[in-house]
Scaffold this motif. Structure first.
Motif, short mmCIF file in Angstrom:
data_model
loop_
_atom_site.label_atom_id
_atom_site.label_comp_id
_atom_site.label_asym_id
_atom_site.label_seq_id
_atom_site.Cartn_x
_atom_site.Cartn_y
_atom_site.Cartn_z
N HIS A 2 0.75 -1.02 0.02
CA HIS A 2 0.00 -0.14 -0.06
C HIS A 2 0.83 1.25 0.02
N HIS A 3 2.08 1.21 0.40
CA HIS A 3 2.92 2.55 0.57
C HIS A 3 3.43 2.93 -0.74
N ARG A 4 3.59 4.12 -0.91
CA ARG A 4 4.23 4.71 -2.25
C ARG A 4 5.45 5.55 -1.96
N GLY A 5 6.68 4.82 -2.12
CA GLY A 5 7.85 5.78 -1.87
C GLY A 5 8.06 5.93 -0.41
N ARG A 6 8.74 6.97 0.01
CA ARG A 6 9.35 7.26 1.33
C ARG A 6 8.04 7.94 1.83
N PRO A 7 8.14 7.86 3.38
CA PRO A 7 7.01 8.23 4.27
C PRO A 7 7.27 9.82 4.18
N PRO A 8 6.27 10.52 4.35
CA PRO A 8 6.30 12.20 4.57
C PRO A 8 7.19 12.48 5.95
N GLU A 9 7.67 13.66 6.09
CA GLU A 9 8.52 13.98 7.43
C GLU A 9 7.60 13.81 8.57
N LYS A 10 6.47 14.41 8.44
CA LYS A 10 5.68 14.28 9.56
C LYS A 10 4.13 13.39 9.24
N LEU A 11 4.81 12.07 9.54
CA LEU A 11 3.88 10.90 9.22
C LEU A 11 2.70 11.03 10.64
N VAL A 12 1.38 11.03 10.30
CA VAL A 12 0.58 11.10 11.40
C VAL A 12 0.26 9.71 11.76
N SER A 13 0.90 9.12 12.86
CA SER A 13 0.73 7.79 13.23
C SER A 13 -0.64 7.30 13.59
N ALA A 14 -1.53 8.23 13.92
CA ALA A 14 -2.90 8.06 14.15
C ALA A 14 -3.69 7.48 12.95
N LEU A 15 -3.62 8.48 11.95
CA LEU A 15 -4.00 7.95 10.89
C LEU A 15 -3.43 6.81 10.31
N SER A 16 -2.36 6.52 10.20
CA SER A 16 -1.83 5.31 9.77
C SER A 16 -2.32 4.14 10.30
N SER A 17 -2.48 4.16 11.67
CA SER A 17 -2.94 3.15 12.57
C SER A 17 -4.47 3.01 12.12
N GLY A 18 -5.27 3.99 12.06
CA GLY A 18 -6.64 3.70 11.57
C GLY A 18 -6.68 3.17 10.13
N LEU A 19 -5.90 3.50 9.02
CA LEU A 19 -5.79 2.59 7.93
C LEU A 19 -5.19 1.21 8.11
N LYS A 20 -4.64 0.90 9.00
CA LYS A 20 -4.07 -0.31 9.23
C LYS A 20 -5.43 -1.27 9.56
N ILE A 21 -6.23 -0.55 10.40
CA ILE A 21 -7.32 -1.20 11.20
C ILE A 21 -8.35 -1.37 9.74
N LEU A 22 -8.53 -0.60 9.08
CA LEU A 22 -9.54 -0.63 7.76
C LEU A 22 -9.00 -1.77 6.68
N ARG A 23 -7.81 -1.66 6.54
CA ARG A 23 -7.04 -2.79 5.73
C ARG A 23 -7.54 -4.23 6.28
N TYR A 24 -7.12 -4.31 7.59
CA TYR A 24 -7.24 -5.57 8.37
C TYR A 24 -8.91 -6.23 8.19
N LEU A 25 -9.55 -5.19 8.55
CA LEU A 25 -11.09 -5.50 8.30
C LEU A 25 -11.44 -5.90 6.97
N SER A 26 -10.74 -5.31 6.14
CA SER A 26 -11.26 -5.52 4.79
C SER A 26 -10.81 -6.93 4.18
N ILE A 27 -9.75 -7.74 5.01
CA ILE A 27 -9.85 -8.98 4.57
C ILE A 27 -9.99 -9.86 5.74
N ALA A 28 -10.46 -9.55 6.72
CA ALA A 28 -10.76 -10.47 7.86
C ALA A 28 -11.87 -11.23 7.48
N GLY A 29 -12.94 -10.80 6.54
CA GLY A 29 -13.89 -12.04 6.09
C GLY A 29 -15.14 -12.05 7.12
#
Length: 265
Positions: A2-29
């Motif tokens: 899902h990642h594209r290139g280098r992460p930005p200098e100020k990566l918003v960790s909460a947003l990244s974690s929320g997206l991790k959850i969404l991706r996890y639920l999308s394949i959980a079944g």
């Protein structure tokens, strides 16, 4: 991946974690509890619980009170709708690209706008010539370069001064003057297509026609690429007509006027 290139200098960790959850639920079944989600995506349970509550509030995740489990919500469909519609239009344009490539013996391409400064090649149709211009799906270009760039600029809403600043950062093999570029932008606005003759790549001519959304903004471009020695006079004019007609039909479909593309004779 899902990642594209280098992460930005100020990566918003909460947003990244929320997206991790969404991706996890999308394949959980199936519906999953907070403890298992936290463990599988390697999050602190308390943090995971708070992120899930936020996602439920935003309608992207649903919570089943009886089982205390979570699943993707219909809000995700809303978010995906635009991207899915763009993909479907790309599939509909495919026969048009193939017809243009075969009729005019060029490489026909479909470019998608990505953000405010790039376009990406999403589809391509080649011709059967022994010598032809090859381009890779996924290739990215600055949004205002070459013929497609003149089309994008014509419908960008940017002033002449703003475009001149953007133009100064572009790299060409044989750069036109800004005055010539601006004339091409105005021509694209009036005629519905633009031409680049050997400026972006020496010896190569590109024609493009913009695909506009309901608001008149250029969101895609249909282009044709060939060797300059083989594209001139009536050949160039005929190709321009087909590109303009095709792009206008896709624009009409995007604006809700139907999804049928016209076959190029």
């Amino acid at each position: 991946m899902h990642h594209r290139g280098r992460p930005p200098e100020k990566l918003v960790s909460a947003l990244s974690s929320g997206l991790k959850i969404l991706r996890y639920l999308s394949i959980a079944g199936s519906r999953v509890g907070v403890s298992r989600i936290a463990r599988d995506v390697e999050l602190n349970p308390s943090t995971c619980f708070n992120l899930l509550k936020t996602l439920v509030y935003e309608g992207l995740v649903t919570f089943d009170q009886a089982s205390k489990n979570y699943a993707l919500g219909l809000g995700m469909v809303e978010l995906a709708k635009g991207a899915l519609e763009q993909a479907s239009y790309a599939r509909l344009v495919r026969p048009m690209l193939e017809a243009i490539a075969a009729k005019h013996r060029v490489t026909a391409t479909l470019w998608q706008r990505v953000g405010e400064d790039r376009v990406v090649l999403v589809d391509r149709a080649d011709n059967d010539s022994a010598m032809r211009v090859h381009m890779n799906i996924g290739q990215r270009l600055p949004i205002f370069i070459a013929a497609l760039g003149r089309c994008m600029a014509a419908h960008s809403g940017l002033s002449r001064a703003e475009l001149k600043k953007r133009f100064s950062a572009l790299r060409w093999e044989n750069a036109p003057t800004f005055e010539a570029y601006w004339a091409g932008v105005e021509s694209a606005r009036a005629r519905g297509y633009a031409v680049d003759t050997g400026h972006y790549v020496k010896g190569v001519t590109t024609l493009s026609a913009p695909v506009l959304d309901a608001g008149g903004k250029a969101v895609m471009a249909i282009s044709a690429v060939g060797f300059s020695a083989q594209l001139s006079g009536e050949k160039l004019r005929s190709l321009a007509r087909d590109l303009r007609v095709g792009a206008a039909e896709v624009s009409q479909a995007l604006s809700g006027g139907g999804r049928q593309t016209q076959r190029v004779a």
